[in-house]
Design an enzyme around this catalytic site. Structure first.
Site, short mmCIF file in Angstrom:
data_model
loop_
_atom_site.label_atom_id
_atom_site.label_comp_id
_atom_site.label_asym_id
_atom_site.label_seq_id
_atom_site.Cartn_x
_atom_site.Cartn_y
_atom_site.Cartn_z
N HIS A 67 0.87 -1.08 0.09
CA HIS A 67 -0.09 0.17 0.10
C HIS A 67 1.03 1.21 -0.10
O HIS A 67 1.44 1.72 0.98
CB HIS A 67 -0.76 0.10 1.21
CG HIS A 67 -1.95 1.13 1.29
ND1 HIS A 67 -3.31 1.04 1.91
CD2 HIS A 67 -1.82 2.33 0.77
CE1 HIS A 67 -3.65 1.98 1.55
NE2 HIS A 67 -3.03 2.67 1.15
N HIS A 101 1.43 5.02 -2.24
CA HIS A 101 0.91 5.57 -3.67
C HIS A 101 2.32 6.16 -4.19
O HIS A 101 2.80 7.00 -3.34
CB HIS A 101 -0.02 6.66 -3.07
CG HIS A 101 -1.26 6.08 -2.62
ND1 HIS A 101 -2.36 5.77 -3.24
CD2 HIS A 101 -1.37 5.54 -1.26
CE1 HIS A 101 -3.37 5.29 -2.28
NE2 HIS A 101 -2.82 5.27 -1.42
N GLU A 140 -11.26 3.47 5.84
CA GLU A 140 -10.09 4.30 6.47
C GLU A 140 -10.91 5.43 7.32
O GLU A 140 -10.75 5.42 8.44
CB GLU A 140 -9.46 4.77 5.35
CG GLU A 140 -8.26 5.92 5.82
CD GLU A 140 -7.79 6.51 4.47
OE1 GLU A 140 -8.20 6.57 3.38
OE2 GLU A 140 -6.59 7.06 4.74
N ASP A 151 1.59 3.93 2.73
CA ASP A 151 0.70 4.69 2.26
C ASP A 151 1.24 6.10 1.38
O ASP A 151 1.46 5.65 0.11
CB ASP A 151 -0.15 5.45 3.24
CG ASP A 151 -1.66 5.61 2.47
OD1 ASP A 151 -2.68 6.31 3.55
OD2 ASP A 151 -1.72 5.64 1.70
N ASP A 152 1.76 7.11 2.00
CA ASP A 152 2.26 8.19 1.33
C ASP A 152 3.43 8.78 2.06
O ASP A 152 3.39 9.60 3.13
CB ASP A 152 1.14 9.35 1.26
CG ASP A 152 -0.07 9.01 0.56
OD1 ASP A 152 -0.93 8.48 1.07
OD2 ASP A 152 -0.04 9.00 -0.85
N1 ADE Z 1 -4.61 7.14 2.47
C1 ADE Z 1 -5.44 7.60 1.42
N2 ADE Z 1 -6.59 7.13 1.34
C2 ADE Z 1 -7.51 7.49 0.09
N3 ADE Z 1 -6.71 7.77 -1.14
C3 ADE Z 1 -5.42 8.43 -0.93
N4 ADE Z 1 -4.51 8.61 -2.20
C4 ADE Z 1 -3.38 8.68 -1.50
N5 ADE Z 1 -3.23 8.41 -0.43
C5 ADE Z 1 -4.84 8.10 0.04
ZN ZN Z 2 -3.85 4.87 0.48
#
Ligand code: ADE
Ligand code: ZN
Length: 335
Positions: free
Chosen positions: A16, A18, A199, A277-278
């Site tokens: 996970h 992005h 989430e 995630d990011d």
């Molecule tokens: N945590 C996240 N939830 C939904 N969309 C995303 N796009 C990038 N990170 C995200």
């Molecule tokens: Zn995400």
């Protein structure tokens, strides 16, 4: 071996991440200069100071603004290569990586430009670092189902390099059911499916992702805790959750890491994994996420082993490839 070394060196998979969320402020500035794009920040420090989020939407607003510096094939290559270098430094052996093509095609950038840049970096990282990887195309759920269908059409010529599609962006108010037709078509065409659900959204969104989108995994999914029937189902079917602890804290899904429910879910027998995630926006890659939950939730080495083993089990790798990766993990744990 120090704790840092342990978390950096334990072989792991990331499911996970992005790729646009790995755009570090330094690179954002460099690409802004290269492409002559004026950023609303004067320094890297100013960018980092802006990363103070109240919820998912406050993050997404900056996330989509940040990705505007990505224009050329080389930009997408540089972004992906930088992440793969970081992944290699943290002994990520396999990564399944989200990208948001609509976030770029909406700015007049062709699907081919995006895909060529990202995919070239993934192929080189396989050679250079031995990291296997899969690309996952995410539909932006704040846009229409028609726009998602268009993105799916654009991806068809690249289908053999994109084994799965996903669903991300603003969750509440954009339930999985909105995209049932697109996911039906994607599965008809042979794509596997995953989706962000639970989430910020309710457990019903997780049920919809399972029952209407036929997902193999749930991205985040931490709100499953509110529905005992759903918990039972996730345990019985071992549907993996790609949990992102630092993201959940930075976006105020949980008030503190000590209150995160990943240990509870792990102890109940769910197949939970740890992901970044990011990473540029939430202050840590996968090793930092593991280390943060270990200290905040007092996890044992056995807990960490289970979480990392789950990450290999939950991949789209073949059974043999999974066994090879898990054997590597077992050997490491014996050290
Ligand atoms: N945590 C996240 N939830 C939904 N969309 C995303 N796009 C990038 N990170 C995200
Ligand atoms: Zn995400």
């Amino acid at each position: 071996m120090t704790k840092n070394q342990f978390f950096c060196q334990i072989p792991k998979a990331e499911l996970h991440i992005h790729i646009e969320g790995s755009l570090e402020p330094e690179m954002m500035f460099a690409l802004g200069d290269r492409n002559n794009i004026q950023l609303p920040y004067k320094s890297v420090e100013e960018i980092r100071a802006a990363y103070n989020f109240q919820n998912l939407q406050s993050f997404l607003d900056l996330y989509y603004a940040g990705m505007s510096v990505l224009q050329t094939e080389q930009d997408f290559y540089d972004l992906t290569w930088a992440y793969m270098q970081k992944a290699s430094a943290q002994n990520v052996r396999h990564a399944e990586i989200f990208f948001d093509p609509q976030g770029h095609t909406s700015r007049g950038i062709s699907f081919e430009t995006i895909h060529r840049g990202i995919y070239r970096a993934l192929q080189e990282a396989k050679q250079e670092f031995g990291i296997s990887s899969y690309l996952i195309l995410c539909f932006l759920r704040h846009l229409s189902a028609e726009s998602a269908m268009e993105a799916l059409e654009q991806a068809l010529p690249y289908k053999d390099t994109i084994p799965a599609v996903g669903l991300d962006s603003s969750e509440v108010g954009n339930p999985p059911s909105k995209f049932q037709k697109v996911f039906d078509k994607a599965r008809e065409k042979g794509f596997r499916t995953v989706a962000h659900a639970g989430e910020e959204g309710p457990p019903e969104y997780i049920w919809e992702a399972i029952n209407l989108l036929g997902v193999s995994r749930i991205d985040h999914g931490v709100r499953c805790i509110d529905d005992p029937k759903l918990l039972e189902y996730l345990i019985e079917k071992q549907i993996p959750l790609t949990v992102c602890p630092l993201s959940n804290i930075k976006l105020c899904v949980f008030d503190s890491m000590a209150k995160h429910n990943i240990k509870q879910l792990l102890d109940m027998g769910l197949c939970v994994t740890v992901n970044s995630d990011d990473p540029s926006y939430f202050g840590g890659y996968v090793a930092e996420n593991l280390q943060e939950i270990e200290s905040a939730l007092n996890l044992s080495r056995q807990d960490i082993y289970k979480l990392v083993k789950n990450s290999f089990q939950a991949t789209f790798l073949s059974v043999e490839e999974k066994q090879t990766r898990i054997a590597e993990l077992d050997e490491f744990m014996m050290k």
